[in-house]
Write an enzyme that holds these catalytic residues in place. Structure first.
Site, PDB file in Angstrom:
ATOM      1  CG  ASP A   2      -9.335  -0.138   4.723  1.00 45.01           C
ATOM      2  OD1 ASP A   2      -9.772  -0.353   3.574  1.00 45.01           O
ATOM      3  OD2 ASP A   2      -8.738  -0.998   5.388  1.00 45.01           O
TER       4      ASP A   2
ATOM      5  CE  LYS B  79      -3.755  -2.540   2.131  1.00 47.37           C
ATOM      6  NZ  LYS B  79      -4.498  -2.930   3.343  1.00 47.37           N
TER       7      LYS B  79
ATOM      8  CD  GLN C 117      -3.182  -4.472   6.456  1.00 49.32           C
ATOM      9  OE1 GLN C 117      -3.106  -3.454   5.765  1.00 49.32           O
ATOM     10  NE2 GLN C 117      -3.872  -5.531   6.080  1.00 49.32           N
TER      11      GLN C 117
END
Ligand code: NAP
Length: 296
Positions: free
Chosen positions: A121, A55, A98
């Site tokens: 996200d 990413k 994450q």
């Protein structure tokens, strides 16, 4: 046998990335400022490090800065404090935590601290709720990426029977909501579903989001189905999806690798530039990249 066509995630991600790159240039010219994504890893999961690395590299390619935080050990309180600091930091445009997080962390409690305008996200309950209510919000990157693939190939899901196998909060559930917002008739299957094979066999669109290699068998699929495989599993040093390769049965399908994975990363970039623009303009006029569907 049907001639199956591949839904090329690498192509979709390249097009999305190019668009982000141009928007980043425009942003820098207009605001004379950088765009920064904060990434957070807690624990020592190797795959998490690999994903964050991928990413960060993608951010670099399009001119987005990253600020990477990694903590082998951290408490829920520590993480909440960090998120609150990043929420208030005007140089940070997006926050990515994450997952998975270690078991000692109250995951959802932490996700829910992320300011909605920085939740690139789509992890917080608020972002998910907005998606479920068909309101403007950043969709979780993987389901939102699947929507990007459908859009790229002009696939209209209206009235289609969609079977989403998997109901995780980051993938199956939000995707089901997004497909429903687009007027698909959605069935969500999970580990307690009876007659999964029959549910899959009825579907015009099948999504694999199970986390088990080639769990959904090719011979369960309806002839001509559109097959989207979000799975990403390593077996004998090969990457395979959650669905057996449906070539010859599906009309269209996403390969693994090269399908949903690359588009997930490109979607994170898309959401981050949208977040930066939204914060800079300080209006609630959401960027086109937001998941906003017209109720018909
Ligand atoms: P997850 O949180 O483990 O959820 C798995 C889902 O599958 C659960 O809802 C579970 O049902 C269901 N399931 C498990 N066994 C089943 C069975 N026998 N029959 C029917 N359903 C079953 O996984 P996830 O995070 O959503 O990820 C799913 C897959 O997508 C994984 O392969 C992951 O690697 C991949 N993924 C890819 C990306 C990407 O960027 N490409 C991003 C995220 C995830 P219950 O709810 O009943 O337990």
């Amino acid at each position: 046998m049907i001639e199956s066509k591949v839904l090329d995630g690498k192509l979709v991600s390249a097009v999305l990335e190019e668009a982000v790159k141009n928007k980043v240039l425009d942003y820098k010219e207009e605001y004379n400022d950088d765009i920064t994504l904060a990434t957070i890893i807690v624990g020592s999961d190797k795959a998490s490090k690999t994903y964050v690395n991928m990413k960060s590299k993608a951010c670099q390619r399009v001119g987005i800065q990253t600020r990477n935080y990694s903590f082998p050990e951290f408490t829920t309180e520590d993480l909440i404090n960090l998120i609150q600091t990043l929420n208030e930091d005007t140089s940070i445009n997006g926050i990515l935590i994450q997952h998975p997080l270690p078991k000692n962390i109250d995951e959802q409690k932490c996700f829910d601290q992320i300011a909605t305008e920085k939740d690139v996200d789509g992890l917080s309950s608020k972002s998910f709720g907005k998606i479920a209510f068909n309101e403007e919000a950043f969709g979780a990157a993987t389901p939102n990426g699947i929507i990007h693939i459908l859009d790229f190939y002009n696939i209209d899901v209206t009235g289609q029977k969609a079977c989403v196998v998997g109901r995780s909060p980051i993938l199956g559930k939000p995707l089901a909501a997004m497909l429903l917002n687009r007027n698909a008739t959605v069935t969500i299957c999970h580990s307690k579903t009876k007659n999964l094979k029959e549910e899959v066999a009825q579907a015009d669109i099948v999504v694999g989001a199970v986390g088990k290699p080639e769990f959904i068998k090719k011979n369960w699929l309806k002839k001509g189905a559109i097959v989207i495989d979000a799975g990403y599993n390593y077996v004998n040093s090969k990457t395979v999806g959650d669905i057996e390769n449906p070539s010859g049965i599906a009309s269209l399908y996403t390969p693994v690798p090269g399908g949903v994975g690359p588009v997930t990363i490109a979607t994170l970039l898309t959401n981050t530039i949208a977040a930066a623009n939204m914060q800079a303009s300080k209006t609630n006029t959401y960027n086109r990249q937001f998941v906003k569907e017209e109720r018909k």
